[in-house]
Design an enzyme around this catalytic site. Structure first.
Site, PDB file in Angstrom:
ATOM      1  N   LYS A 231       0.595   4.939  -6.319  1.00 42.20           N
ATOM      2  CA  LYS A 231       1.554   6.046  -6.411  1.00 42.20           C
ATOM      3  C   LYS A 231       1.032   7.293  -5.698  1.00 42.20           C
ATOM      4  O   LYS A 231      -0.141   7.414  -5.402  1.00 42.20           O
ATOM      5  CB  LYS A 231       1.925   6.296  -7.874  1.00 42.20           C
ATOM      6  CG  LYS A 231       2.892   5.180  -8.333  1.00 42.20           C
ATOM      7  CD  LYS A 231       3.532   5.384  -9.667  1.00 42.20           C
ATOM      8  CE  LYS A 231       4.501   4.196  -9.906  1.00 42.20           C
ATOM      9  NZ  LYS A 231       4.901   4.061 -11.296  1.00 42.20           N
ATOM     10  N   ARG A 271      -0.050  -2.356 -14.367  1.00 42.05           N
ATOM     11  CA  ARG A 271       0.909  -2.977 -13.437  1.00 42.05           C
ATOM     12  C   ARG A 271       0.463  -2.605 -12.030  1.00 42.05           C
ATOM     13  O   ARG A 271       0.470  -1.426 -11.670  1.00 42.05           O
ATOM     14  CB  ARG A 271       2.310  -2.443 -13.750  1.00 42.05           C
ATOM     15  CG  ARG A 271       3.402  -2.945 -12.846  1.00 42.05           C
ATOM     16  CD  ARG A 271       4.746  -2.290 -13.200  1.00 42.05           C
ATOM     17  NE  ARG A 271       5.792  -2.746 -12.304  1.00 42.05           N
ATOM     18  CZ  ARG A 271       6.010  -2.252 -11.086  1.00 42.05           C
ATOM     19  NH1 ARG A 271       5.254  -1.286 -10.617  1.00 42.05           N
ATOM     20  NH2 ARG A 271       7.002  -2.730 -10.345  1.00 42.05           N
TER      21      ARG A 271
HETATM   22  N1  PMM Z   1       6.819   1.828 -11.397  1.00 43.76           N
HETATM   23  C1  PMM Z   1       7.624   1.320 -10.452  1.00 43.76           C
HETATM   24  C2  PMM Z   1       8.459   0.225 -10.728  1.00 43.76           C
HETATM   25  N2  PMM Z   1       8.439  -0.364 -11.946  1.00 43.76           N
HETATM   26  N3  PMM Z   1       7.584  -0.482 -14.129  1.00 43.76           N
HETATM   27  C3  PMM Z   1       6.782   0.000 -15.077  1.00 43.76           C
HETATM   28  N4  PMM Z   1       6.771  -0.591 -16.313  1.00 43.76           N
HETATM   29  N5  PMM Z   1       5.981   1.080 -14.876  1.00 43.76           N
HETATM   30  C4  PMM Z   1       5.951   1.728 -13.681  1.00 43.76           C
HETATM   31  O1  PMM Z   1       5.206   2.724 -13.558  1.00 43.76           O
HETATM   32  C5  PMM Z   1       6.793   1.242 -12.633  1.00 43.76           C
HETATM   33  C6  PMM Z   1       7.617   0.122 -12.908  1.00 43.76           C
HETATM   34  C7  PMM Z   1       7.629   1.918  -9.083  1.00 43.76           C
HETATM   35  O2  PMM Z   1       6.601   1.373  -8.285  1.00 43.76           O
HETATM   36  P1  PMM Z   1       6.842   0.142  -7.261  1.00 43.76           P
HETATM   37  O3  PMM Z   1       8.036   0.493  -6.400  1.00 43.76           O
HETATM   38  O4  PMM Z   1       5.606   0.028  -6.467  1.00 43.76           O
HETATM   39  O5  PMM Z   1       7.085  -1.114  -8.031  1.00 43.76           O
END
Ligand code: PMM
Length: 293
Positions: A231, A271
């Site tokens: 991020k 994650r």
């Molecule tokens: N961040 C993203 C997408 N899904 N789910 C959870 N549980 N927590 C998060 O911080 C989260 C998520 C955005 O990041 P990405 O586009 O790299 O998946």
């Protein structure tokens, strides 16, 4: 509605309990089947490519595979549910059939329902039920595991909502409100995981304060998932001397460092996009915790 996987071994409840026996922080591997996610948009858009990537993450030690078909990066536009389902359903179905623990990253009840029928164990809802409150009854009907994330509004406008006096206290209070709504709709508190939603209506300093306040979030009594991977606040931390943020793919070592520290602070899961570094990180943290007086 009958649960899609009612058997004593394969039910979401049994899979959740199985994960608990690992006695360490879990690693959730990210598979974004999207053209526009911020760090890997378009790389895994074809189902067979997404599947191959998911299998690699599993082989590298991911405990859960999180499959998403709609980008939630700041400014992203929503996609129709049919498009989202076309992207994620074949991947979810195949991975579940192979025995993987599958999570679907969606804010839509219809997508959650179809994926749970196809064998998903978790619904990972970054909106915590705010985007589509029906998702609670869907999760409850399937007796599924539910990741309830903190957010304040759609990605298109969420940056404007990053205004807090005390971010940890406010995120706690807003999560608690959504937990109450989820439980009232029948979601099983024993299958619930909370996520502070780093980057969702948060500026960099809010993300850092939430990471520093993990203990306070854990004190709500639920397992906590941390999603820091690649991020922007990590890019800012690692910026060049001229202020240019580190590129998303150059943020994986910092992500693994967050995984180690989150694990040391008792996070249930992390994650991440790059699994190997975080698998090592959570193992190191578990070993140290075991030996701590
Ligand atoms: N961040 C993203 C997408 N899904 N789910 C959870 N549980 N927590 C998060 O911080 C989260 C998520 C955005 O990041 P990405 O586009 O790299 O998946």
């Amino acid at each position: 509605m009958a649960p899609a996987y009612p058997g004593p071994v394969d039910s979401p409840r049994a899979r959740f309990a199985e994960l608990g026996t690992l006695a360490r922080t879990l690693v959730m591997g990210i598979v974004n089947v999207t053209p526009d996610s911020f760090s890997d948009g378009g790389r895994w858009l074809q189902p067979d490519v997404a599947l191959a990537h998911a299998r690699l993450l599993r082989a590298q030690g991911a405990d859960v595979l999180d499959i998403g078909g709609e980008s939630t990066r700041p400014g992203a536009e929503p996609v129709p549910v049919e498009v989202e389902l076309d992207r994620v359903l074949p991947v979810v179905r195949e991975l579940a059939a192979e025995g993987a623990v599958v999570s679907v990253d969606t804010v839509h009840a219809e997508t959650a329902d179809a994926c749970l029928r196809a064998g998903a164990v978790f619904v990972n809802d970054v909106s915590g039920g705010l985007a589509d409150p029906e998702i609670f009854t869907t999760v409850a009907a399937h007796e599924a595991c539910y990741v309830l994330g903190h957010w304040r509004g759609e990605p298109a406008t969420m940056n404007e909502l990053a205004v807090y006096d005390d971010v940890v206290a406010e995120v706690r209070a807003e999560l608690a409100r959504q937990v109450d709504a989820a439980l009232a709709a029948g979601v099983d508190p024993g299958l619930l995981v909370l996520d502070p939603g780093l980057g969702f209506a948060k500026e960099g300093r809010h993300n850092w304060e939430l990471l520093a306040g993990l203990g306070s979030l854990r004190a709500m009594g639920y397992p906590v998932l941390v999603g820091a991977s690649r991020k922007r606040f990590l890019g800012t931390l690692l910026a060049d001397p001229d202020g240019t943020p580190a590129a998303p793919l150059a943020r994986d070592r910092a992500t693994a460092a967050v995984s180690a520290l989150a694990a040391a602070a008792g996070a249930w899961g992390v994650r991440v996009h790059e699994v190997l570094g975080s698998v090592d990180a959570v193992l190191v943290a578990a070993e140290l915790r075991r030996r701590s007086p």
